[in-house]
Motif scaffolding. Structure first.
Motif, PDB file in Angstrom:
ATOM      1  N   ALA A 393      37.833  35.583  39.611  1.00 24.85           N
ATOM      2  CA  ALA A 393      38.847  35.588  40.698  1.00 24.85           C
ATOM      3  C   ALA A 393      39.200  34.120  40.418  1.00 24.85           C
ATOM      4  O   ALA A 393      40.525  34.233  40.655  1.00 24.85           O
ATOM      5  N   LEU A 394      38.536  32.795  40.166  1.00 28.28           N
ATOM      6  CA  LEU A 394      39.403  31.531  39.662  1.00 28.28           C
ATOM      7  C   LEU A 394      40.169  31.516  38.847  1.00 28.28           C
ATOM      8  O   LEU A 394      41.283  31.351  39.189  1.00 28.28           O
ATOM      9  N   LEU A 395      40.040  32.285  38.161  1.00 40.25           N
ATOM     10  CA  LEU A 395      40.849  32.195  36.523  1.00 40.25           C
ATOM     11  C   LEU A 395      42.309  32.967  37.038  1.00 40.25           C
ATOM     12  O   LEU A 395      43.279  32.398  36.380  1.00 40.25           O
ATOM     13  N   VAL A 396      41.898  34.081  37.631  1.00 39.33           N
ATOM     14  CA  VAL A 396      42.902  35.017  37.214  1.00 39.33           C
ATOM     15  C   VAL A 396      44.247  33.713  38.302  1.00 39.33           C
ATOM     16  O   VAL A 396      45.432  34.208  38.601  1.00 39.33           O
ATOM     17  N   GLY A 397      43.845  33.502  40.033  1.00 43.84           N
ATOM     18  CA  GLY A 397      44.188  32.680  40.618  1.00 43.84           C
ATOM     19  C   GLY A 397      44.593  31.273  39.753  1.00 43.84           C
ATOM     20  O   GLY A 397      46.377  30.986  40.009  1.00 43.84           O
ATOM     21  N   LYS A 398      44.171  30.525  38.887  1.00 41.78           N
ATOM     22  CA  LYS A 398      44.453  29.618  38.513  1.00 41.78           C
ATOM     23  C   LYS A 398      45.592  29.794  37.595  1.00 41.78           C
ATOM     24  O   LYS A 398      46.263  29.062  37.341  1.00 41.78           O
ATOM     25  N   ALA A 399      45.434  31.088  36.787  1.00 39.66           N
ATOM     26  CA  ALA A 399      46.811  31.491  36.151  1.00 39.66           C
ATOM     27  C   ALA A 399      47.873  31.150  36.564  1.00 39.66           C
ATOM     28  O   ALA A 399      48.782  31.448  36.352  1.00 39.66           O
TER      29      ALA A 399
END
Length: 556
Positions: A393-399
Protein backbone atom coordinates in the motif's frame (compact mmCIF):
# COMPACT_ATOMS: atom_id res chain seq x y z
CA UNK A 1 -4.17 60.95 75.83
CA UNK A 2 -3.10 58.10 73.63
CA UNK A 3 -1.16 55.38 75.34
CA UNK A 4 2.56 55.49 74.94
CA UNK A 5 3.72 52.65 72.69
CA UNK A 6 5.89 50.13 74.47
CA UNK A 7 9.59 50.41 73.85
CA UNK A 8 10.95 48.01 71.30
CA UNK A 9 13.17 45.33 72.64
CA UNK A 10 16.68 45.26 71.28
CA UNK A 11 17.31 41.88 69.72
CA UNK A 12 20.85 40.69 69.41
CA UNK A 13 21.82 37.89 67.09
CA UNK A 14 24.00 36.86 64.19
CA UNK A 15 23.84 39.05 61.09
CA UNK A 16 21.97 37.58 58.15
CA UNK A 17 24.54 38.29 55.45
CA UNK A 18 26.94 35.47 54.67
CA UNK A 19 29.87 37.89 54.55
CA UNK A 20 29.22 39.16 58.07
CA UNK A 21 28.52 35.72 59.50
CA UNK A 22 31.64 34.15 58.03
CA UNK A 23 33.81 37.10 59.11
CA UNK A 24 32.41 37.06 62.63
CA UNK A 25 32.83 33.31 63.01
CA UNK A 26 36.38 33.30 61.66
CA UNK A 27 37.43 36.25 63.87
CA UNK A 28 35.91 34.46 66.87
CA UNK A 29 37.80 31.29 65.96
CA UNK A 30 41.06 33.21 65.52
CA UNK A 31 40.58 34.98 68.87
CA UNK A 32 39.78 31.70 70.61
CA UNK A 33 42.85 30.06 69.11
CA UNK A 34 45.02 33.00 70.21
CA UNK A 35 43.68 32.86 73.78
CA UNK A 36 44.07 29.09 73.90
CA UNK A 37 47.61 29.27 72.53
CA UNK A 38 48.49 31.96 75.10
CA UNK A 39 47.12 29.87 77.93
CA UNK A 40 48.86 26.74 76.70
CA UNK A 41 52.10 28.70 76.54
CA UNK A 42 51.77 30.37 79.96
CA UNK A 43 50.93 27.17 81.83
CA UNK A 44 54.20 25.35 81.05
CA UNK A 45 56.10 28.65 81.27
CA UNK A 46 55.01 29.08 84.88
CA UNK A 47 56.11 25.55 85.72
CA UNK A 48 59.35 26.05 83.85
CA UNK A 49 60.13 29.23 85.81
CA UNK A 50 59.34 27.42 89.07
CA UNK A 51 61.70 24.62 88.12
CA UNK A 52 64.44 27.04 87.18
CA UNK A 53 64.03 28.93 90.48
CA UNK A 54 64.21 25.71 92.52
CA UNK A 55 67.24 24.45 90.59
CA UNK A 56 68.94 27.80 91.12
CA UNK A 57 68.23 27.66 94.86
CA UNK A 58 69.58 24.10 94.97
CA UNK A 59 72.75 25.13 93.12
CA UNK A 60 73.38 27.99 95.56
CA UNK A 61 72.79 25.62 98.48
CA UNK A 62 75.27 23.10 97.05
CA UNK A 63 77.87 25.81 96.48
CA UNK A 64 77.42 27.09 100.06
CA UNK A 65 77.60 23.58 101.55
CA UNK A 66 80.90 22.92 99.72
CA UNK A 67 82.49 26.04 101.27
CA UNK A 68 84.92 24.66 103.96
CA UNK A 69 84.55 27.81 106.10
CA UNK A 70 80.85 27.06 106.60
CA UNK A 71 81.49 23.51 107.91
CA UNK A 72 84.39 24.62 110.10
CA UNK A 73 82.32 27.46 111.55
CA UNK A 74 79.48 25.11 112.48
CA UNK A 75 81.91 22.71 114.17
CA UNK A 76 84.07 25.20 116.11
CA UNK A 77 82.13 28.48 116.60
CA UNK A 78 78.84 29.38 118.28
CA UNK A 79 75.80 30.62 116.26
CA UNK A 80 76.14 34.42 116.48
CA UNK A 81 75.41 37.32 114.18
CA UNK A 82 79.12 38.13 113.97
CA UNK A 83 80.28 34.57 113.54
CA UNK A 84 82.13 33.34 110.45
CA UNK A 85 79.15 31.26 109.29
CA UNK A 86 76.83 34.28 109.22
CA UNK A 87 79.37 36.45 107.43
CA UNK A 88 80.18 33.90 104.74
CA UNK A 89 76.51 33.03 104.20
CA UNK A 90 75.55 36.69 103.82
CA UNK A 91 78.38 37.23 101.36
CA UNK A 92 77.15 34.39 99.18
CA UNK A 93 73.53 35.58 99.51
CA UNK A 94 74.34 39.08 98.30
CA UNK A 95 76.47 37.72 95.46
CA UNK A 96 73.73 35.37 94.23
CA UNK A 97 70.75 37.69 94.98
CA UNK A 98 69.12 34.93 96.99
CA UNK A 99 66.40 35.82 99.44
CA UNK A 100 68.04 33.93 102.30
CA UNK A 101 70.74 31.39 103.08
CA UNK A 102 70.16 29.49 106.32
CA UNK A 103 72.81 27.19 107.76
CA UNK A 104 71.64 24.89 110.55
CA UNK A 105 73.11 22.10 112.62
CA UNK A 106 71.66 18.68 113.31
CA UNK A 107 69.58 20.16 116.15
CA UNK A 108 67.72 22.46 113.67
CA UNK A 109 69.45 25.55 115.14
CA UNK A 110 70.09 28.39 112.73
CA UNK A 111 73.72 29.56 112.30
CA UNK A 112 72.88 32.15 109.63
CA UNK A 113 69.85 34.15 108.56
CA UNK A 114 69.19 37.52 106.84
CA UNK A 115 67.40 38.59 110.03
CA UNK A 116 70.08 38.44 112.72
CA UNK A 117 67.56 38.04 115.52
CA UNK A 118 66.59 34.65 114.05
CA UNK A 119 70.10 33.27 114.51
CA UNK A 120 70.24 30.67 117.27
CA UNK A 121 66.53 29.79 116.96
CA UNK A 122 64.94 26.63 115.62
CA UNK A 123 64.03 26.67 111.87
CA UNK A 124 60.33 26.90 110.98
CA UNK A 125 60.33 24.16 108.35
CA UNK A 126 61.24 20.49 108.72
CA UNK A 127 64.84 19.81 107.55
CA UNK A 128 64.85 16.04 108.18
CA UNK A 129 65.21 15.07 104.49
CA UNK A 130 68.29 17.25 104.09
CA UNK A 131 69.74 15.99 107.36
CA UNK A 132 69.16 12.45 106.07
CA UNK A 133 71.42 13.18 103.09
CA UNK A 134 68.75 14.04 100.48
CA UNK A 135 68.59 17.04 98.17
CA UNK A 136 65.27 18.86 98.39
CA UNK A 137 63.64 21.26 95.88
CA UNK A 138 60.28 22.80 96.76
CA UNK A 139 58.15 25.88 96.87
CA UNK A 140 57.09 26.51 100.43
CA UNK A 141 56.17 29.26 102.89
CA UNK A 142 58.48 30.18 105.75
CA UNK A 143 59.21 33.14 107.96
CA UNK A 144 60.11 35.26 104.90
CA UNK A 145 57.01 34.27 102.96
CA UNK A 146 56.53 32.04 99.91
CA UNK A 147 59.78 31.11 98.20
CA UNK A 148 61.50 28.57 95.96
CA UNK A 149 63.77 26.48 98.15
CA UNK A 150 66.75 24.20 97.79
CA UNK A 151 68.08 22.16 100.73
CA UNK A 152 71.25 20.06 100.83
CA UNK A 153 73.13 18.31 103.65
CA UNK A 154 76.20 20.03 105.17
CA UNK A 155 79.17 17.66 105.55
CA UNK A 156 82.54 17.99 107.30
CA UNK A 157 85.86 17.08 105.75
CA UNK A 158 85.25 13.38 106.48
CA UNK A 159 81.85 13.41 104.76
CA UNK A 160 79.84 13.21 107.93
CA UNK A 161 76.57 15.17 107.94
CA UNK A 162 76.81 17.90 110.50
CA UNK A 163 73.87 20.03 109.41
CA UNK A 164 72.08 21.41 106.37
CA UNK A 165 72.01 24.45 104.09
CA UNK A 166 68.69 25.93 102.97
CA UNK A 167 68.54 28.57 100.25
CA UNK A 168 65.42 30.42 99.25
CA UNK A 169 64.64 32.59 96.23
CA UNK A 170 61.70 34.92 96.67
CA UNK A 171 58.69 33.65 94.72
CA UNK A 172 57.62 37.17 93.81
CA UNK A 173 60.69 37.43 91.63
CA UNK A 174 59.59 34.33 89.73
CA UNK A 175 56.13 35.78 89.29
CA UNK A 176 57.67 39.05 88.12
CA UNK A 177 59.57 37.16 85.43
CA UNK A 178 56.37 35.48 84.38
CA UNK A 179 54.43 38.74 84.28
CA UNK A 180 57.26 40.36 82.37
CA UNK A 181 56.98 37.71 79.68
CA UNK A 182 53.22 38.24 79.22
CA UNK A 183 53.36 41.57 77.25
CA UNK A 184 55.64 40.08 74.62
CA UNK A 185 53.49 37.00 74.43
CA UNK A 186 50.34 39.08 74.08
CA UNK A 187 52.03 41.10 71.32
CA UNK A 188 52.67 37.93 69.38
CA UNK A 189 49.13 36.73 70.03
CA UNK A 190 47.72 40.10 68.92
CA UNK A 191 49.79 39.98 65.75
CA UNK A 192 48.56 36.46 65.02
CA UNK A 193 44.97 37.59 65.70
CA UNK A 194 45.39 40.55 63.32
CA UNK A 195 46.74 38.27 60.56
CA UNK A 196 43.87 35.84 61.19
CA UNK A 197 41.31 38.67 61.04
CA UNK A 198 42.79 39.90 57.74
CA UNK A 199 42.71 36.38 56.29
CA UNK A 200 39.13 36.00 57.53
CA UNK A 201 38.16 39.25 55.85
CA UNK A 202 39.71 38.17 52.54
CA UNK A 203 38.01 34.77 52.69
CA UNK A 204 34.69 36.40 53.59
CA UNK A 205 34.97 38.77 50.64
CA UNK A 206 35.57 35.83 48.31
CA UNK A 207 32.62 33.97 49.80
CA UNK A 208 30.53 37.14 49.42
CA UNK A 209 31.33 37.36 45.70
CA UNK A 210 30.67 33.68 45.10
CA UNK A 211 27.39 33.63 47.04
CA UNK A 212 26.24 37.01 45.67
CA UNK A 213 25.92 38.27 49.27
CA UNK A 214 23.00 35.98 50.04
CA UNK A 215 22.06 34.79 53.49
CA UNK A 216 22.52 31.14 54.43
CA UNK A 217 18.75 30.75 54.64
CA UNK A 218 18.41 32.16 51.12
CA UNK A 219 21.05 29.74 49.80
CA UNK A 220 19.32 26.81 51.48
CA UNK A 221 15.98 27.89 50.02
CA UNK A 222 17.51 28.29 46.57
CA UNK A 223 18.99 24.78 46.73
CA UNK A 224 15.64 23.31 47.77
CA UNK A 225 13.86 25.21 45.00
CA UNK A 226 16.48 24.14 42.48
CA UNK A 227 16.04 20.47 43.35
CA UNK A 228 12.26 20.76 43.12
CA UNK A 229 12.46 22.65 39.82
CA UNK A 230 15.05 20.36 38.20
CA UNK A 231 13.16 17.19 38.99
CA UNK A 232 9.74 18.71 38.34
CA UNK A 233 10.18 20.14 34.85
CA UNK A 234 9.45 18.02 31.79
CA UNK A 235 12.74 18.86 30.14
CA UNK A 236 15.99 16.97 30.55
CA UNK A 237 18.81 18.87 32.27
CA UNK A 238 22.43 17.67 32.24
CA UNK A 239 25.13 19.67 34.08
CA UNK A 240 28.82 19.11 33.40
CA UNK A 241 31.85 20.33 35.37
CA UNK A 242 34.94 22.03 33.96
CA UNK A 243 36.57 18.62 33.36
CA UNK A 244 33.67 17.56 31.14
CA UNK A 245 32.22 15.06 33.64
CA UNK A 246 28.50 14.77 34.30
CA UNK A 247 27.72 16.22 37.72
CA UNK A 248 23.91 16.42 37.64
CA UNK A 249 21.03 14.63 35.89
CA UNK A 250 17.38 15.30 36.57
CA UNK A 251 14.68 12.65 36.31
CA UNK A 252 13.64 13.62 32.78
CA UNK A 253 17.25 13.40 31.54
CA UNK A 254 17.48 9.87 32.98
CA UNK A 255 14.33 8.93 31.07
CA UNK A 256 15.27 10.57 27.77
CA UNK A 257 18.85 9.30 27.71
CA UNK A 258 18.03 5.88 29.21
CA UNK A 259 21.05 5.92 31.55
CA UNK A 260 21.46 4.97 35.18
CA UNK A 261 22.31 7.15 38.17
CA UNK A 262 25.93 5.95 38.16
CA UNK A 263 26.50 8.14 35.09
CA UNK A 264 27.20 11.06 37.44
CA UNK A 265 30.94 11.66 37.65
CA UNK A 266 31.66 10.09 34.25
CA UNK A 267 32.29 11.77 30.86
CA UNK A 268 29.42 11.69 28.32
CA UNK A 269 31.35 9.35 25.99
CA UNK A 270 31.68 6.81 28.81
CA UNK A 271 28.14 7.18 30.13
CA UNK A 272 26.31 7.34 26.78
CA UNK A 273 28.73 5.76 24.33
CA UNK A 274 30.18 7.48 21.31
CA UNK A 275 27.68 9.28 19.10
CA UNK A 276 26.09 12.60 18.33
CA UNK A 277 24.36 12.87 21.70
CA UNK A 278 27.68 12.56 23.55
CA UNK A 279 29.31 15.00 21.11
CA UNK A 280 26.61 17.61 21.80
CA UNK A 281 26.88 17.24 25.59
CA UNK A 282 30.69 17.42 25.42
CA UNK A 283 30.54 20.58 23.27
CA UNK A 284 32.19 19.06 20.20
CA UNK A 285 29.07 19.94 18.19
CA UNK A 286 27.87 23.51 18.65
CA UNK A 287 24.71 25.33 17.71
CA UNK A 288 21.15 25.86 18.89
CA UNK A 289 18.27 23.38 18.81
CA UNK A 290 20.57 20.55 17.75
CA UNK A 291 18.76 17.38 16.71
CA UNK A 292 19.91 14.00 17.94
CA UNK A 293 18.45 10.52 18.10
CA UNK A 294 18.79 8.48 21.30
CA UNK A 295 17.31 5.02 20.92
CA UNK A 296 13.87 5.59 19.43
CA UNK A 297 13.63 9.16 20.68
CA UNK A 298 14.23 12.31 18.69
CA UNK A 299 15.73 14.96 20.99
CA UNK A 300 16.43 18.67 20.62
CA UNK A 301 19.51 19.72 22.60
CA UNK A 302 20.93 23.10 23.63
CA UNK A 303 24.19 23.59 25.52
CA UNK A 304 25.19 26.72 27.44
CA UNK A 305 28.59 27.25 29.16
CA UNK A 306 28.67 28.35 32.81
CA UNK A 307 30.97 30.77 34.62
CA UNK A 308 32.90 27.99 36.39
CA UNK A 309 34.04 26.42 33.10
CA UNK A 310 31.32 23.77 32.99
CA UNK A 311 28.13 23.67 30.96
CA UNK A 312 24.41 22.96 31.24
CA UNK A 313 22.60 21.10 28.46
CA UNK A 314 18.83 20.89 28.04
CA UNK A 315 17.03 18.11 26.20
CA UNK A 316 13.50 18.24 24.78
CA UNK A 317 11.63 15.21 23.52
CA UNK A 318 10.19 15.86 20.08
CA UNK A 319 9.58 12.26 19.07
CA UNK A 320 5.83 12.74 18.95
CA UNK A 321 6.24 16.07 17.16
CA UNK A 322 8.50 14.41 14.61
CA UNK A 323 5.94 11.68 14.05
CA UNK A 324 3.21 14.29 13.67
CA UNK A 325 5.41 16.15 11.19
CA UNK A 326 5.87 13.01 9.13
CA UNK A 327 2.17 12.32 9.26
CA UNK A 328 1.59 15.88 8.10
CA UNK A 329 4.01 15.34 5.24
CA UNK A 330 2.20 12.13 4.32
CA UNK A 331 -1.15 13.90 4.55
CA UNK A 332 0.08 16.71 2.32
CA UNK A 333 1.40 14.17 -0.14
CA UNK A 334 -1.94 12.39 -0.08
CA UNK A 335 -3.78 15.66 -0.61
CA UNK A 336 -1.50 16.49 -3.53
CA UNK A 337 -2.11 13.03 -4.98
CA UNK A 338 -5.87 13.39 -4.53
CA UNK A 339 -5.75 16.83 -6.10
CA UNK A 340 -3.86 15.43 -9.06
CA UNK A 341 -6.27 12.52 -9.36
CA UNK A 342 -9.21 14.90 -9.14
CA UNK A 343 -7.74 17.05 -11.89
CA UNK A 344 -6.97 13.98 -13.99
CA UNK A 345 -10.40 12.51 -13.26
CA UNK A 346 -12.07 15.76 -14.36
CA UNK A 347 -10.13 15.71 -17.64
CA UNK A 348 -11.12 12.08 -18.24
CA UNK A 349 -14.76 12.78 -17.44
CA UNK A 350 -14.74 15.69 -19.89
CA UNK A 351 -13.21 13.40 -22.51
CA UNK A 352 -15.80 10.70 -21.79
CA UNK A 353 -18.62 13.27 -21.94
CA UNK A 354 -17.36 14.49 -25.34
CA UNK A 355 -17.21 10.94 -26.71
CA UNK A 356 -20.76 10.31 -25.55
CA UNK A 357 -22.06 13.56 -27.05
CA UNK A 358 -20.40 12.63 -30.35
CA UNK A 359 -22.15 9.25 -30.08
CA UNK A 360 -18.77 7.49 -30.24
CA UNK A 361 -19.91 4.78 -27.83
CA UNK A 362 -17.35 2.18 -28.74
CA UNK A 363 -14.50 4.64 -28.25
CA UNK A 364 -15.95 5.68 -24.89
CA UNK A 365 -16.06 2.06 -23.67
CA UNK A 366 -12.48 1.50 -24.81
CA UNK A 367 -11.32 4.71 -23.10
CA UNK A 368 -12.90 3.71 -19.78
CA UNK A 369 -11.30 0.28 -19.99
CA UNK A 370 -7.85 1.74 -20.57
CA UNK A 371 -8.13 4.11 -17.59
CA UNK A 372 -9.30 1.41 -15.19
CA UNK A 373 -6.72 -1.02 -16.54
CA UNK A 374 -3.78 1.32 -15.91
CA UNK A 375 -4.61 1.64 -12.23
CA UNK A 376 -5.30 -2.08 -11.91
CA UNK A 377 -2.02 -2.97 -13.61
CA UNK A 378 -0.01 -0.71 -11.29
CA UNK A 379 -1.60 -2.15 -8.15
CA UNK A 380 -1.37 -5.73 -9.44
CA UNK A 381 2.30 -5.32 -10.33
CA UNK A 382 3.12 -4.13 -6.80
CA UNK A 383 1.01 -6.71 -4.92
CA UNK A 384 2.32 -9.53 -7.13
CA UNK A 385 5.92 -8.76 -6.10
CA UNK A 386 5.28 -7.55 -2.54
CA UNK A 387 2.87 -9.67 -0.54
CA UNK A 388 3.04 -7.63 2.67
CA UNK A 389 -0.05 -5.35 2.55
CA UNK A 390 1.52 -2.39 4.40
CA UNK A 391 4.59 -2.20 2.12
CA UNK A 392 2.46 -2.74 -1.00
CA UNK A 393 0.00 0.00 0.00
CA UNK A 394 2.87 2.36 0.77
CA UNK A 395 4.48 1.89 -2.65
CA UNK A 396 1.15 2.26 -4.50
CA UNK A 397 0.55 5.56 -2.71
CA UNK A 398 4.13 6.71 -3.34
CA UNK A 399 3.72 5.88 -7.04
CA UNK A 400 0.76 8.26 -7.23
CA UNK A 401 2.72 10.99 -5.43
CA UNK A 402 5.69 10.44 -7.74
CA UNK A 403 3.48 10.75 -10.82
CA UNK A 404 2.11 14.05 -9.54
CA UNK A 405 5.68 15.33 -9.01
CA UNK A 406 6.71 14.36 -12.51
CA UNK A 407 8.75 11.30 -11.56
CA UNK A 408 8.37 7.60 -12.15
CA UNK A 409 8.40 5.15 -9.24
CA UNK A 410 9.36 1.70 -10.47
CA UNK A 411 9.37 -1.55 -8.54
CA UNK A 412 12.28 -3.66 -9.74
CA UNK A 413 11.58 -6.98 -11.47
CA UNK A 414 13.87 -8.66 -8.94
CA UNK A 415 11.58 -7.62 -6.10
CA UNK A 416 10.15 -10.57 -4.17
CA UNK A 417 8.97 -10.01 -0.61
CA UNK A 418 6.72 -12.59 1.10
CA UNK A 419 4.22 -11.77 3.80
CA UNK A 420 6.51 -12.93 6.64
CA UNK A 421 7.89 -9.65 8.02
CA UNK A 422 8.48 -9.54 11.79
CA UNK A 423 8.36 -5.71 11.99
CA UNK A 424 6.48 -4.40 8.94
CA UNK A 425 5.99 -0.95 10.51
CA UNK A 426 9.75 -0.50 10.93
CA UNK A 427 10.30 -1.43 7.28
CA UNK A 428 7.50 0.99 6.26
CA UNK A 429 9.43 3.79 8.02
CA UNK A 430 12.68 2.82 6.27
CA UNK A 431 11.11 2.51 2.78
CA UNK A 432 9.05 5.70 3.19
CA UNK A 433 12.09 7.77 4.26
CA UNK A 434 14.31 6.48 1.46
CA UNK A 435 11.62 6.95 -1.24
CA UNK A 436 10.85 10.49 0.00
CA UNK A 437 14.54 11.40 -0.08
CA UNK A 438 14.88 9.91 -3.56
CA UNK A 439 11.85 11.86 -4.86
CA UNK A 440 13.33 15.04 -3.39
CA UNK A 441 16.65 14.29 -5.10
CA UNK A 442 15.14 13.79 -8.57
CA UNK A 443 12.76 16.74 -8.37
CA UNK A 444 13.23 19.07 -11.34
CA UNK A 445 15.49 16.69 -13.28
CA UNK A 446 14.85 15.20 -16.73
CA UNK A 447 13.59 11.63 -16.90
CA UNK A 448 13.23 11.53 -13.12
CA UNK A 449 13.04 7.96 -11.95
CA UNK A 450 13.14 6.14 -8.61
CA UNK A 451 13.55 2.37 -8.48
CA UNK A 452 12.75 0.25 -5.43
CA UNK A 453 14.03 -3.28 -5.00
CA UNK A 454 12.90 -5.43 -2.08
CA UNK A 455 13.81 -9.08 -1.83
CA UNK A 456 14.10 -11.78 0.76
CA UNK A 457 17.24 -13.87 1.09
CA UNK A 458 16.25 -16.54 3.58
CA UNK A 459 15.29 -14.61 6.69
CA UNK A 460 17.20 -11.49 5.58
CA UNK A 461 15.42 -8.58 3.90
CA UNK A 462 17.47 -6.49 1.43
CA UNK A 463 16.21 -3.07 0.31
CA UNK A 464 17.73 -0.95 -2.45
CA UNK A 465 16.43 2.46 -3.53
CA UNK A 466 18.05 4.01 -6.61
CA UNK A 467 17.41 7.43 -8.12
CA UNK A 468 18.56 9.44 -11.12
CA UNK A 469 19.39 12.52 -9.10
CA UNK A 470 22.77 14.28 -8.75
CA UNK A 471 24.11 11.64 -6.33
CA UNK A 472 26.07 12.08 -3.11
CA UNK A 473 29.81 12.87 -2.96
CA UNK A 474 31.94 10.04 -1.61
CA UNK A 475 33.23 12.14 1.30
CA UNK A 476 29.63 12.58 2.55
CA UNK A 477 28.57 8.93 2.43
CA UNK A 478 28.82 8.63 6.24
CA UNK A 479 27.96 12.22 7.07
CA UNK A 480 24.45 11.97 5.62
CA UNK A 481 23.49 9.42 8.29
CA UNK A 482 24.25 11.80 11.18
CA UNK A 483 21.47 13.64 12.99
CA UNK A 484 20.63 17.03 11.57
CA UNK A 485 22.37 16.60 8.18
CA UNK A 486 20.32 17.78 5.20
CA UNK A 487 20.81 19.57 1.90
CA UNK A 488 17.25 20.96 1.82
CA UNK A 489 15.61 23.92 3.54
CA UNK A 490 13.58 22.78 6.56
CA UNK A 491 9.79 23.16 6.45
CA UNK A 492 8.04 25.42 8.91
CA UNK A 493 6.65 22.68 11.13
CA UNK A 494 9.87 20.73 11.80
CA UNK A 495 13.56 20.39 11.10
CA UNK A 496 15.12 18.10 8.57
CA UNK A 497 18.03 15.75 8.96
CA UNK A 498 16.33 12.99 10.96
CA UNK A 499 15.09 10.55 8.27
CA UNK A 500 18.37 8.97 7.19
CA UNK A 501 19.66 8.89 10.76
CA UNK A 502 16.52 7.06 11.83
CA UNK A 503 16.88 4.64 8.90
CA UNK A 504 20.35 3.64 10.07
CA UNK A 505 19.28 3.36 13.70
CA UNK A 506 16.31 1.17 12.81
CA UNK A 507 18.58 -1.04 10.72
CA UNK A 508 21.25 -1.27 13.43
CA UNK A 509 18.62 -2.03 16.04
CA UNK A 510 17.83 -5.20 14.08
CA UNK A 511 21.52 -6.00 13.69
CA UNK A 512 21.60 -4.73 10.11
CA UNK A 513 23.20 -1.86 8.23
CA UNK A 514 22.38 1.13 6.03
CA UNK A 515 24.86 2.37 3.41
CA UNK A 516 24.88 4.59 0.34
CA UNK A 517 26.81 4.36 -2.92
CA UNK A 518 26.64 5.42 -6.53
CA UNK A 519 23.93 3.95 -8.75
CA UNK A 520 24.58 2.65 -12.24
CA UNK A 521 24.19 5.53 -14.67
CA UNK A 522 24.49 8.16 -11.94
CA UNK A 523 22.47 9.08 -8.91
CA UNK A 524 22.50 7.50 -5.48
CA UNK A 525 21.78 3.97 -4.36
CA UNK A 526 20.82 3.27 -0.75
CA UNK A 527 21.14 -0.27 0.55
CA UNK A 528 19.58 -1.51 3.78
CA UNK A 529 20.22 -5.06 5.02
CA UNK A 530 17.96 -6.41 7.79
CA UNK A 531 19.00 -9.86 9.03
CA UNK A 532 16.38 -11.91 10.86
CA UNK A 533 13.67 -9.64 9.47
CA UNK A 534 11.41 -12.47 8.28
CA UNK A 535 9.97 -15.49 10.00
CA UNK A 536 10.73 -19.02 8.89
CA UNK A 537 8.49 -20.14 6.02
CA UNK A 538 5.71 -22.49 7.03
CA UNK A 539 6.36 -26.12 6.02
CA UNK A 540 4.33 -27.40 3.08
CA UNK A 541 1.43 -29.62 4.23
CA UNK A 542 2.18 -33.32 3.74
CA UNK A 543 -0.28 -35.41 1.68
CA UNK A 544 -2.12 -37.98 3.77
CA UNK A 545 -2.68 -41.55 2.65
CA UNK A 546 -6.41 -40.92 2.27
CA UNK A 547 -5.85 -37.92 0.05
CA UNK A 548 -3.34 -39.89 -2.02
CA UNK A 549 -5.85 -42.76 -2.51
CA UNK A 550 -8.56 -40.32 -3.51
CA UNK A 551 -6.32 -38.75 -6.10
CA UNK A 552 -5.50 -42.15 -7.55
CA UNK A 553 -9.14 -43.14 -7.72
CA UNK A 554 -10.08 -39.92 -9.45
CA UNK A 555 -7.29 -40.42 -11.96
CA UNK A 556 -8.81 -43.73 -12.95
Amino acid sequence: MSPTPPARRLRLGLPKRVFSQVLLMQVAIAAGVAVLATGLFLAPLSKQLDQEAMRRALAIAETTAQNPQIAEGVLHTPPTSNGPVQKEAERIRRATHAEYIVVLDRHWVRWSHPTESEIGDIVSTNPEDALAGKEVMEIDRGTLGRSARGKVPLRDSTGKIIGAVSVGIKYDSVRADLIGAIPGLLAYAGGALAVGALAAWLISRRVQRQTRDLAFSDISALLAEREAMLHGIREGVVALDRAGRIRLLNDEAHRLLSIEADAVGRPPDEALGEGRTADILAGRVTGTDLLTVRGQRVLVANRMPTDDGGAVATLRDRTELEQLGRELDSTRGLIDALRAQDHEHANRMHTLLGLLELEMYDDAVEFVGEVVGDHRVTAEQVTEKIQDPLIAALLVGKATVAAERGAALWVSDRTRLPDRLIDPRGLVTIVGNLVDNALDAVAGTLHARVEVELRAEGRTAVLRVRDTGPGIPAEQHELIFTDGWSTKEPPAHRKRGIGLSMVRRLAERQGGSATVGEADGGGAEFTVVLPEALTEPAPAPALTATADTTVKEESR
